[in-house]
Write a protein that holds these residues in place. Structure first.
Motif, PDB file in Angstrom:
ATOM      1  N   TYR A  77     -37.531  15.457 -13.056  1.00 31.53           N
ATOM      2  CA  TYR A  77     -37.823  14.373 -12.117  1.00 31.53           C
ATOM      3  C   TYR A  77     -37.915  13.070 -12.904  1.00 31.53           C
ATOM      4  O   TYR A  77     -38.232  13.049 -14.094  1.00 31.53           O
ATOM      5  N   TYR A  78     -37.595  11.997 -12.228  1.00 27.88           N
ATOM      6  CA  TYR A  78     -37.706  10.673 -12.821  1.00 27.88           C
ATOM      7  C   TYR A  78     -38.003   9.674 -11.706  1.00 27.88           C
ATOM      8  O   TYR A  78     -38.042  10.044 -10.516  1.00 27.88           O
ATOM      9  N   PHE A  79     -38.220   8.422 -12.074  1.00 30.60           N
ATOM     10  CA  PHE A  79     -38.726   7.431 -11.136  1.00 30.60           C
ATOM     11  C   PHE A  79     -37.768   6.244 -11.052  1.00 30.60           C
ATOM     12  O   PHE A  79     -37.210   5.800 -12.053  1.00 30.60           O
ATOM     13  N   LYS A  80     -37.583   5.785  -9.820  1.00 33.72           N
ATOM     14  CA  LYS A  80     -36.784   4.589  -9.559  1.00 33.72           C
ATOM     15  C   LYS A  80     -37.687   3.537  -8.927  1.00 33.72           C
ATOM     16  O   LYS A  80     -38.452   3.831  -8.010  1.00 33.72           O
ATOM     17  N   LYS A  81     -37.577   2.311  -9.431  1.00 37.81           N
ATOM     18  CA  LYS A  81     -38.411   1.243  -8.889  1.00 37.81           C
ATOM     19  C   LYS A  81     -37.932   0.856  -7.505  1.00 37.81           C
ATOM     20  O   LYS A  81     -36.730   0.699  -7.272  1.00 37.81           O
ATOM     21  N   GLY A  82     -38.869   0.700  -6.579  1.00 40.45           N
ATOM     22  CA  GLY A  82     -38.531   0.348  -5.215  1.00 40.45           C
ATOM     23  C   GLY A  82     -38.073   1.560  -4.417  1.00 40.45           C
ATOM     24  O   GLY A  82     -38.239   2.713  -4.810  1.00 40.45           O
ATOM     25  N   LEU A  83     -37.453   1.286  -3.253  1.00 37.64           N
ATOM     26  CA  LEU A  83     -36.922   2.351  -2.416  1.00 37.64           C
ATOM     27  C   LEU A  83     -35.537   2.753  -2.905  1.00 37.64           C
ATOM     28  O   LEU A  83     -34.730   1.896  -3.281  1.00 37.64           O
ATOM     29  N   TYR A  84     -35.237   4.066  -2.898  1.00 43.44           N
ATOM     30  CA  TYR A  84     -33.959   4.576  -3.405  1.00 43.44           C
ATOM     31  C   TYR A  84     -33.457   5.658  -2.467  1.00 43.44           C
ATOM     32  O   TYR A  84     -34.200   6.555  -2.072  1.00 43.44           O
ATOM     33  N   ASN A  85     -32.189   5.558  -2.085  1.00 38.06           N
ATOM     34  CA  ASN A  85     -31.561   6.554  -1.222  1.00 38.06           C
ATOM     35  C   ASN A  85     -30.771   7.542  -2.079  1.00 38.06           C
ATOM     36  O   ASN A  85     -29.931   7.143  -2.886  1.00 38.06           O
ATOM     37  N   VAL A  86     -31.018   8.817  -1.889  1.00 37.01           N
ATOM     38  CA  VAL A  86     -30.354   9.859  -2.665  1.00 37.01           C
ATOM     39  C   VAL A  86     -28.884   9.951  -2.264  1.00 37.01           C
ATOM     40  O   VAL A  86     -28.553   9.973  -1.069  1.00 37.01           O
ATOM     41  N   THR A  87     -27.994  10.012  -3.259  1.00 39.73           N
ATOM     42  CA  THR A  87     -26.553  10.114  -3.017  1.00 39.73           C
ATOM     43  C   THR A  87     -26.036  11.530  -3.211  1.00 39.73           C
ATOM     44  O   THR A  87     -24.950  11.859  -2.745  1.00 39.73           O
ATOM     45  N   GLY A  88     -26.765  12.372  -3.917  1.00 39.16           N
ATOM     46  CA  GLY A  88     -26.305  13.721  -4.215  1.00 39.16           C
ATOM     47  C   GLY A  88     -25.637  13.846  -5.566  1.00 39.16           C
ATOM     48  O   GLY A  88     -25.327  14.957  -6.013  1.00 39.16           O
ATOM     49  N   ASN A  89     -25.394  12.720  -6.221  1.00 42.93           N
ATOM     50  CA  ASN A  89     -24.747  12.727  -7.534  1.00 42.93           C
ATOM     51  C   ASN A  89     -25.745  12.515  -8.671  1.00 42.93           C
ATOM     52  O   ASN A  89     -25.332  12.318  -9.816  1.00 42.93           O
ATOM     53  N   GLU A  90     -27.022  12.531  -8.377  1.00 47.90           N
ATOM     54  CA  GLU A  90     -28.025  12.304  -9.404  1.00 47.90           C
ATOM     55  C   GLU A  90     -28.046  13.454 -10.410  1.00 47.90           C
ATOM     56  O   GLU A  90     -27.884  14.629 -10.035  1.00 47.90           O
ATOM     57  N   THR A  91     -28.233  13.120 -11.652  1.00 48.31           N
ATOM     58  CA  THR A  91     -28.301  14.113 -12.724  1.00 48.31           C
ATOM     59  C   THR A  91     -29.457  13.782 -13.651  1.00 48.31           C
ATOM     60  O   THR A  91     -30.004  12.666 -13.616  1.00 48.31           O
ATOM     61  N   CYS A  92     -29.789  14.742 -14.480  1.00 47.33           N
ATOM     62  CA  CYS A  92     -30.822  14.560 -15.502  1.00 47.33           C
ATOM     63  C   CYS A  92     -30.240  14.950 -16.855  1.00 47.33           C
ATOM     64  O   CYS A  92     -29.392  15.837 -16.946  1.00 47.33           O
ATOM     65  N   SER A  93     -30.718  14.284 -17.878  1.00 53.12           N
ATOM     66  CA  SER A  93     -30.271  14.617 -19.229  1.00 53.12           C
ATOM     67  C   SER A  93     -31.140  15.701 -19.863  1.00 53.12           C
ATOM     68  O   SER A  93     -30.740  16.323 -20.840  1.00 53.12           O
ATOM     69  N   ASP A  94     -32.313  15.925 -19.306  1.00 59.09           N
ATOM     70  CA  ASP A  94     -33.241  16.888 -19.899  1.00 59.09           C
ATOM     71  C   ASP A  94     -33.882  17.709 -18.791  1.00 59.09           C
ATOM     72  O   ASP A  94     -34.764  17.234 -18.078  1.00 59.09           O
ATOM     73  N   TYR A  95     -33.413  18.941 -18.612  1.00 55.27           N
ATOM     74  CA  TYR A  95     -34.002  19.863 -17.643  1.00 55.27           C
ATOM     75  C   TYR A  95     -35.014  20.766 -18.340  1.00 55.27           C
ATOM     76  O   TYR A  95     -34.858  21.099 -19.509  1.00 55.27           O
TER      77      TYR A  95
END
Length: 499
Positions: free
Chosen positions: A345-363
């Motif tokens: 999990y990570y944090f985005k400043k403000g409101l953010y709409n999920v696109t489905g293409n989000e990834t993480c570098s460290d699971y």
């Protein structure tokens, strides 16, 4: 004169012997099924590995019987060769050798020097070449498939084999799941859904292409006769004779002379909700070995083994995402799904709409889908949560709102001072009232010790008056008399009661 000519010939011989350091490589799209077309490409490079320049001569040949050859006198540094290995000329497949010889033209196409050659082993198979692919939610599955989600099983043939398959009048595909027969399709695809997870399965496919030519369609032409004008002429009928169609045998759809042997086998079929033996032996499928000897039929056998798993589902996030400034965000995330899960999990400043293409570098590995999220925020953020396993990936977002609270004076700050003030006022009032009510008790009787003569003219003075006179006398009185002189008391003065 003889020496210079000899030197020139020697130099020319040396030049021709050394050549140009050419290198030719061959690439082909094999293996191909017997009857398909083999496509190869030859590329010439210099000794530095760069594409060679100039005009070249090519000579192609293979070792098949009958042999295929091709000669190109003038070409560029790239040449293509295509050969169709017809089933009428070649009975069986196998491993063959292709060879190409190349030389470069010099001296105005008088000499072709710098000769080089290369060989290539290619395979011709008796069955179709390709693979069985499985797709779920537009994603290709390799080892694991998701439960409760339709799986599209399809055959992907090599391009050369696919072009050859298009020439077959009839193509049937037989599908088996764990040696259970599920029927025939004609488009090389089959959809299936698994319900239970953590199980191993295999899907087998038998492709049967029948190249038997269809009988010609016979059309009966109407006979035209001259009929009197007063007679109604019926419309001539056109009759088309269609090829005879076979019927089903033992629940196995048959078409175009597709025949398999009826013997004892380990294949089963569902009948009225019960698995019963299916006594038909298929070639290749479920260890089947009996193959109908028909030169007009070409088979393709594909098998894939995999494991079923439950996808990530029922993601729930509990906790308060409306925070007062300075308050700690504390969320708890849980979900369902098969093991071998990972999350981040990570944090985005403000409101953010999920696109489905989000990834993480460290699971991070997750034994059970239950983990907390804690963080301090000073303004609005969005928490992006990604959970995945071998068959699915779910992305969830939580908006965190931080608000400021207007500080109001506490009740004690107002009540305590007012209460004490009222208590002080009440105390003062009660004290004054008590004093006025009981002031007679504070009157002090003063004894008169003046035994001297009484003067009638002595006036009554209060304590206040006497204090005033004492202060006046202190500043205006004469020097003290000696101790031998008797004090003089003015007449008419005496102490009265203190009021």
């Amino acid at each position: 004169m003889l020496l210079p000519k000899f030197s020139l010939v020697l130099c020319l011989f040396t030049f021709l012997t050394i050549g140009f350091g050419l290198k030719v490589t061959i690439e082909c799209d094999d293996p191909i099924v017997l009857g398909a077309t083999l496509n190869c490409t030859a590329t010439i490079q210099d000794d530095s590995g760069n594409p060679a320049s100039g005009d070249f001569q090519y000579s192609w040949r293979d070792n098949s019987i009958p042999q295929n050859t091709r000669f190109l006198e003038n070409g560029s540094n790239v040449d293509h060769w295509s050969v169709t290995y017809n089933r009428s000329n070649y009975q069986i497949g196998g491993l063959f050798v292709l060879r190409v010889d190349v030389c470069k033209w010099i001296f105005l196409h008088i000499l072709c020097q710098g000769q080089t050659s290369s060989g290539y082993f290619f395979a011709i198979t008796d069955t179709f070449n390709g693979q069985l692919t499985q797709t779920q939610n537009n994603e290709t599955r390799k080892v694991f498939v998701a439960t409760n989600t339709s799986i599209q099983n399809s055959i992907s043939l090599k391009k050369s084999d696919q072009e050859f398959l298009k020439k077959a009048p009839s193509v049937l595909t037989y599908w088996f799941v764990d040696c259970i027969y599920y029927g025939i399709t004609t488009d090389l695809s089959f959809n299936y859904t698994f319900a239970q997870s953590e199980q191993n399965h295999n899907i087998e496919v038998l492709v049967v292409a029948d190249f038997t030519p269809l009988p010609p369609t016979t059309t009966l032409q109407p006979i035209t006769t001259t009929i009197p004008s007063n007679v109604t002429t019926p419309t001539p009928a056109t009759t088309t004779i269609k090829p005879k169609t076979r019927t089903k045998r033992d629940n196995l759809p048959l078409n175009n002379n597709t025949i398999f042997n009826q013997i004892e086998s380990n294949i089963k079929i569902w009948q009225n909700g019960t698995l019963v033996p299916y006594n038909v032996s298929f070639p290749y499928v479920c260890n089947g070995s009996i193959i109908t000897t028909d030169h007009n039929k070409v088979y393709g056998h594909f098998i894939k083994t995999f494991t079923t798993k439950d996808p990530i589902s029922n993601i729930s996030v509990s906790g308060n995402n409306w925070l007062q400034q300075g308050e700690l965000l504390s969320l708890n995330v849980n979900c369902k799904g098969s093991k071998e899960m990972e999350f981040c999990y990570y944090f985005k400043k403000g409101l953010y709409n999920v696109t489905g293409n989000e990834t993480c570098s460290d699971y991070r590995y997750l034994e059970q889908c239950d983990f907390p999220i804690q963080r301090y925020f000073i303004d609005q953020h969005t928490v992006i949560i990604i959970i995945k396993n071998d068959v699915s990936k779910q992305i969830t977002s939580v908006a965190v709102t931080v608000y400021k609270v207007k500080h109001q004076p506490q009740l004690s700050i107002i009540v305590v001072p007012v209460a004490f003030s009222l208590a002080a006022v009440v105390t003062i009032v009660f004290g004054v009232a008590y004093y006025l009510q009981n002031r007679s008790r504070f009157i002090i009787e003063v004894a008169d010790f003046d035994f001297g003569p009484k003067y009638a003219d002595m006036e009554y003075k209060t304590f206040k008056d006497r204090l005033k006179d004492s202060i006046t006398n202190a500043f205006n009185r004469d020097p003290e008399p000696s101790t031998s002189d008797a004090p003089l008391w003015p007449p008419g003065q005496k102490y009265g009661s203190m009021k």
